[in-house]
Scaffold this motif. Structure first.
Motif, PDB file in Angstrom:
ATOM      1  N   ARG A  79       0.829  -1.213   0.000  1.00  0.00           N
ATOM      2  CA  ARG A  79       0.000   0.000   0.000  1.00  0.00           C
ATOM      3  C   ARG A  79       0.858   1.256   0.000  1.00  0.00           C
ATOM      4  O   ARG A  79       0.605   2.207  -0.743  1.00  0.00           O
ATOM      5  CB  ARG A  79      -0.928   0.011   1.221  1.00  0.00           C
ATOM      6  CG  ARG A  79      -1.908   1.178   1.228  1.00  0.00           C
ATOM      7  CD  ARG A  79      -2.787   1.158   2.469  1.00  0.00           C
ATOM      8  NE  ARG A  79      -2.038   1.288   3.698  1.00  0.00           N
ATOM      9  CZ  ARG A  79      -1.545   2.440   4.176  1.00  0.00           C
ATOM     10  NH1 ARG A  79      -1.731   3.555   3.512  1.00  0.00           N
ATOM     11  NH2 ARG A  79      -0.885   2.470   5.311  1.00  0.00           N
ATOM     12  N   GLN A  80       1.943   1.277   0.809  1.00  0.00           N
ATOM     13  CA  GLN A  80       2.831   2.434   0.849  1.00  0.00           C
ATOM     14  C   GLN A  80       3.502   2.667  -0.502  1.00  0.00           C
ATOM     15  O   GLN A  80       3.597   3.801  -0.970  1.00  0.00           O
ATOM     16  CB  GLN A  80       3.907   2.245   1.918  1.00  0.00           C
ATOM     17  CG  GLN A  80       3.390   2.325   3.329  1.00  0.00           C
ATOM     18  CD  GLN A  80       4.422   1.865   4.337  1.00  0.00           C
ATOM     19  OE1 GLN A  80       5.295   1.048   4.025  1.00  0.00           O
ATOM     20  NE2 GLN A  80       4.309   2.353   5.556  1.00  0.00           N
ATOM     21  N   ARG A  81       3.967   1.590  -1.134  1.00  0.00           N
ATOM     22  CA  ARG A  81       4.632   1.732  -2.426  1.00  0.00           C
ATOM     23  C   ARG A  81       3.662   2.198  -3.505  1.00  0.00           C
ATOM     24  O   ARG A  81       4.005   3.026  -4.351  1.00  0.00           O
ATOM     25  CB  ARG A  81       5.306   0.427  -2.827  1.00  0.00           C
ATOM     26  CG  ARG A  81       6.473   0.069  -1.921  1.00  0.00           C
ATOM     27  CD  ARG A  81       7.256  -1.110  -2.448  1.00  0.00           C
ATOM     28  NE  ARG A  81       6.480  -2.325  -2.642  1.00  0.00           N
ATOM     29  CZ  ARG A  81       6.251  -3.246  -1.707  1.00  0.00           C
ATOM     30  NH1 ARG A  81       6.729  -3.077  -0.488  1.00  0.00           N
ATOM     31  NH2 ARG A  81       5.559  -4.329  -1.990  1.00  0.00           N
ATOM     32  N   THR A  82       2.418   1.700  -3.469  1.00  0.00           N
ATOM     33  CA  THR A  82       1.410   2.126  -4.441  1.00  0.00           C
ATOM     34  C   THR A  82       1.098   3.603  -4.272  1.00  0.00           C
ATOM     35  O   THR A  82       1.037   4.349  -5.254  1.00  0.00           O
ATOM     36  CB  THR A  82       0.119   1.296  -4.277  1.00  0.00           C
ATOM     37  OG1 THR A  82       0.444  -0.078  -4.468  1.00  0.00           O
ATOM     38  CG2 THR A  82      -0.946   1.725  -5.256  1.00  0.00           C
ATOM     39  N   GLU A  83       0.917   4.044  -3.036  1.00  0.00           N
ATOM     40  CA  GLU A  83       0.626   5.455  -2.786  1.00  0.00           C
ATOM     41  C   GLU A  83       1.820   6.338  -3.144  1.00  0.00           C
ATOM     42  O   GLU A  83       1.646   7.450  -3.638  1.00  0.00           O
ATOM     43  CB  GLU A  83       0.211   5.659  -1.334  1.00  0.00           C
ATOM     44  CG  GLU A  83      -1.167   5.103  -1.039  1.00  0.00           C
ATOM     45  CD  GLU A  83      -1.582   5.284   0.406  1.00  0.00           C
ATOM     46  OE1 GLU A  83      -0.854   5.939   1.179  1.00  0.00           O
ATOM     47  OE2 GLU A  83      -2.652   4.757   0.771  1.00  0.00           O
ATOM     48  N   ASP A  84       3.036   5.845  -2.921  1.00  0.00           N
ATOM     49  CA  ASP A  84       4.221   6.616  -3.278  1.00  0.00           C
ATOM     50  C   ASP A  84       4.332   6.781  -4.795  1.00  0.00           C
ATOM     51  O   ASP A  84       4.651   7.858  -5.288  1.00  0.00           O
ATOM     52  CB  ASP A  84       5.473   5.934  -2.729  1.00  0.00           C
ATOM     53  CG  ASP A  84       6.709   6.779  -2.921  1.00  0.00           C
ATOM     54  OD1 ASP A  84       6.643   7.998  -2.633  1.00  0.00           O
ATOM     55  OD2 ASP A  84       7.739   6.231  -3.369  1.00  0.00           O
ATOM     56  N   ARG A  85       4.058   5.701  -5.548  1.00  0.00           N
ATOM     57  CA  ARG A  85       4.087   5.805  -7.010  1.00  0.00           C
ATOM     58  C   ARG A  85       3.041   6.797  -7.504  1.00  0.00           C
ATOM     59  O   ARG A  85       3.305   7.611  -8.402  1.00  0.00           O
ATOM     60  CB  ARG A  85       3.866   4.441  -7.647  1.00  0.00           C
ATOM     61  CG  ARG A  85       5.077   3.554  -7.626  1.00  0.00           C
ATOM     62  CD  ARG A  85       4.871   2.317  -8.471  1.00  0.00           C
ATOM     63  NE  ARG A  85       3.790   1.467  -7.990  1.00  0.00           N
ATOM     64  CZ  ARG A  85       3.955   0.492  -7.096  1.00  0.00           C
ATOM     65  NH1 ARG A  85       5.145   0.245  -6.590  1.00  0.00           N
ATOM     66  NH2 ARG A  85       2.926  -0.229  -6.704  1.00  0.00           N
ATOM     67  N   GLN A  86       1.840   6.753  -6.925  1.00  0.00           N
ATOM     68  CA  GLN A  86       0.783   7.673  -7.318  1.00  0.00           C
ATOM     69  C   GLN A  86       1.185   9.118  -6.993  1.00  0.00           C
ATOM     70  O   GLN A  86       0.991  10.020  -7.803  1.00  0.00           O
ATOM     71  CB  GLN A  86      -0.525   7.317  -6.623  1.00  0.00           C
ATOM     72  CG  GLN A  86      -1.681   8.184  -7.025  1.00  0.00           C
ATOM     73  CD  GLN A  86      -2.964   7.796  -6.315  1.00  0.00           C
ATOM     74  OE1 GLN A  86      -2.949   7.034  -5.357  1.00  0.00           O
ATOM     75  NE2 GLN A  86      -4.068   8.330  -6.772  1.00  0.00           N
ATOM     76  N   PHE A  87       1.759   9.323  -5.821  1.00  0.00           N
ATOM     77  CA  PHE A  87       2.197  10.659  -5.431  1.00  0.00           C
ATOM     78  C   PHE A  87       3.272  11.179  -6.388  1.00  0.00           C
ATOM     79  O   PHE A  87       3.218  12.321  -6.838  1.00  0.00           O
ATOM     80  CB  PHE A  87       2.724  10.643  -3.992  1.00  0.00           C
ATOM     81  CG  PHE A  87       3.356  11.932  -3.576  1.00  0.00           C
ATOM     82  CD1 PHE A  87       2.577  13.040  -3.275  1.00  0.00           C
ATOM     83  CD2 PHE A  87       4.737  12.048  -3.506  1.00  0.00           C
ATOM     84  CE1 PHE A  87       3.163  14.235  -2.903  1.00  0.00           C
ATOM     85  CE2 PHE A  87       5.323  13.236  -3.139  1.00  0.00           C
ATOM     86  CZ  PHE A  87       4.537  14.331  -2.836  1.00  0.00           C
ATOM     87  N   GLN A  88       4.258  10.326  -6.719  1.00  0.00           N
ATOM     88  CA  GLN A  88       5.334  10.747  -7.626  1.00  0.00           C
ATOM     89  C   GLN A  88       4.782  11.056  -9.018  1.00  0.00           C
ATOM     90  O   GLN A  88       5.225  12.004  -9.671  1.00  0.00           O
ATOM     91  CB  GLN A  88       6.425   9.669  -7.714  1.00  0.00           C
ATOM     92  CG  GLN A  88       7.170   9.442  -6.425  1.00  0.00           C
ATOM     93  CD  GLN A  88       7.887  10.675  -5.931  1.00  0.00           C
ATOM     94  OE1 GLN A  88       8.288  11.536  -6.701  1.00  0.00           O
ATOM     95  NE2 GLN A  88       8.044  10.773  -4.625  1.00  0.00           N
ATOM     96  N   TYR A  89       3.814  10.259  -9.493  1.00  0.00           N
ATOM     97  CA  TYR A  89       3.193  10.511 -10.784  1.00  0.00           C
ATOM     98  C   TYR A  89       2.504  11.874 -10.792  1.00  0.00           C
ATOM     99  O   TYR A  89       2.686  12.672 -11.718  1.00  0.00           O
ATOM    100  CB  TYR A  89       2.186   9.407 -11.112  1.00  0.00           C
ATOM    101  CG  TYR A  89       1.332   9.723 -12.310  1.00  0.00           C
ATOM    102  CD1 TYR A  89       1.847   9.602 -13.601  1.00  0.00           C
ATOM    103  CD2 TYR A  89       0.016  10.142 -12.158  1.00  0.00           C
ATOM    104  CE1 TYR A  89       1.070   9.899 -14.707  1.00  0.00           C
ATOM    105  CE2 TYR A  89      -0.769  10.444 -13.260  1.00  0.00           C
ATOM    106  CZ  TYR A  89      -0.237  10.325 -14.529  1.00  0.00           C
ATOM    107  OH  TYR A  89      -1.012  10.626 -15.619  1.00  0.00           O
ATOM    108  N   LEU A  90       1.715  12.163  -9.758  1.00  0.00           N
ATOM    109  CA  LEU A  90       1.018  13.455  -9.686  1.00  0.00           C
ATOM    110  C   LEU A  90       1.993  14.614  -9.535  1.00  0.00           C
ATOM    111  O   LEU A  90       1.774  15.689 -10.094  1.00  0.00           O
ATOM    112  CB  LEU A  90       0.017  13.434  -8.527  1.00  0.00           C
ATOM    113  CG  LEU A  90      -1.174  12.481  -8.702  1.00  0.00           C
ATOM    114  CD1 LEU A  90      -1.997  12.437  -7.431  1.00  0.00           C
ATOM    115  CD2 LEU A  90      -2.014  12.892  -9.897  1.00  0.00           C
TER     116      LEU A  90
END
Length: 106
Positions: A79-90
């Motif tokens: 979950r942390q890695r998924t949210e981090d990827r989404q944050f970096q994309y945005l």
């Protein structure tokens, strides 16, 4: 002439990219199970620390690390890695919209 028969061995199933901890030292990083991370954390919390920590990482490698070279032990869940990827994309998307057409930085 000697003939060697090769035994077909199935490799040990390695854990998938689930929840793990990263042990970050001065010159290397190891990925360990939560149980190993807890064991290392208890050893680092002791008043009289051992000079060396011995552990096995998730790929089966044995490691001996000096306790004074460990910089951090960090949790990494799916979950942390998924949210981090989404944050970096945005964040990158926002930077692209703020970029000027004559900006030669990229």
């Amino acid at each position: 002439m000697n003939t060697v028969k090769h035994k077909e061995e199935t490799p040990d199933p390695r854990p998938g990219p689930g929840d793990y901890y990263m042990v970050i030292a001065q010159y290397s990083t190891w990925y360990v199970s939560p149980a190993t991370a807890a064991q290392l954390g208890r050893a680092l919390d002791r008043r009289w620390r051992p000079r060396w920590l011995k552990f096995v990482d998730m790929s089966g490698s044995r490691a001996w690390v000096r306790t004074d070279s460990i910089e951090c032990i960090s949790e990494s869940t799916e979950r942390q890695r998924t949210e981090d990827r989404q944050f970096q994309y945005l964040r990158r998307k926002e930077e692209r919209t703020d970029r000027r057409w004559d900006d030669d930085e990229y």
